[in-house]
Design an enzyme around this catalytic site. Structure first.
Site: not given
Lengths: 170, 170
Positions: B35-36, B106, B134, B97, B141
């Site tokens: 993903y990163e 979650i 992201n 997740v 956050y």
């Protein structure tokens, strides 16, 4: 590790900090915080530092640079961990050399010693954070081959927001 | 910690990782790295992760999120240290997740549990790094009250540059 001056005498020495250095380390932490314009954040005490560095399960470690006048610089570090590398790294929390003792190679000697500790421990990375306006430090770090992680930003949860999340009903 | 679904059954559970979870954690580390767009950095193995998390002197700790299908998320963390506060903090190295299990709360449950661990340990700060592109993560956050340390950049010394500094003559 020590460096020789032109008379062949050790002009400074880098060594693991001992419990007797805690007062000097706190003094230098405060001097660093003044330089970083963050002195209002400093609530550290000698007792708390002593516990972190010299109790049975240390949370951090420190090197000090001793010169004729006593302790003139320090580096405080701990081990972080990279999941991608599945290896520990060295994270340098603070590096400071008193202004009167700059340009003597003391900062580089502290970093060199930490790089050697990283290699000895099998660490893949040696990292630290720098304030973006601290150009002399940035130039110095780049000259050593360090690369900025420009595409990452650290986020911090603290104070009331931290308490609120911790107490949130599940 | 578990959450109830509409039938009153636990739909997922957050728990400290056990040695049996290492395979799942490595799978999720690789999924996070994909993903990163950093998968080329991943050299972690089950053996190395097992050693870091479950040997006598752990270098890091992990929480896992278990659902009907098994482990579907994880958070891996270690303690860092602030000299200014003279206190440890919690540093979250990885949070992930699986896509099919997002929007179930979650991620938030993993962060809530880590915030509770931070408070329980007397930590002043809970921190982690985020890739600047992201945006979904950044929005999440910020919604928790986390603040970006926008004026700091992490520098990294690794590979040949780290070796060179370590071996530099004094």
């Amino acid at each position: 590790m020590s460096a020789l001056n032109q008379a062949g005498e050790a002009s400074y020495e880098i060594a693991a900090a001992s419990a007797a250095d805690v007062g000097d380390i706190l003094r230098l932490i405060r001097a660093l915080a003044e330089y970083e314009k963050l002195i209002d954040q400093v609530v550290a005490t000698e007792a708390a530092l002593h516990e972190a560095l010299f109790e049975s399960k240390p949370q951090a470690q420190a090197l000090v640079a001793r010169s004729a006048g006593g302790v003139v610089g320090f580096a405080l570090y701990f081990q972080n961990y990279s999941t991608f590398r599945a290896r520990s790294g060295i994270y340098l929390e603070d590096l400071f050399v008193e202004p009167a003792h700059r340009s003597r190679g003391i900062g580089r000697a502290l970093l060199r010693q930490l790089a050697a500790i990283a290699v000895e421990r099998g660490c893949a990375r040696f990292e630290w954070a720098v304030l973006d306006w601290n150009q002399p430090a940035i130039d110095f770090y780049k000259s050593l081959g360090a690369t900025p992680l420009d595409d990452w930003t650290v986020y911090r949860l603290t104070g009331a927001a931290l308490q609120a999340l911790a107490q949130e009903p599940t």
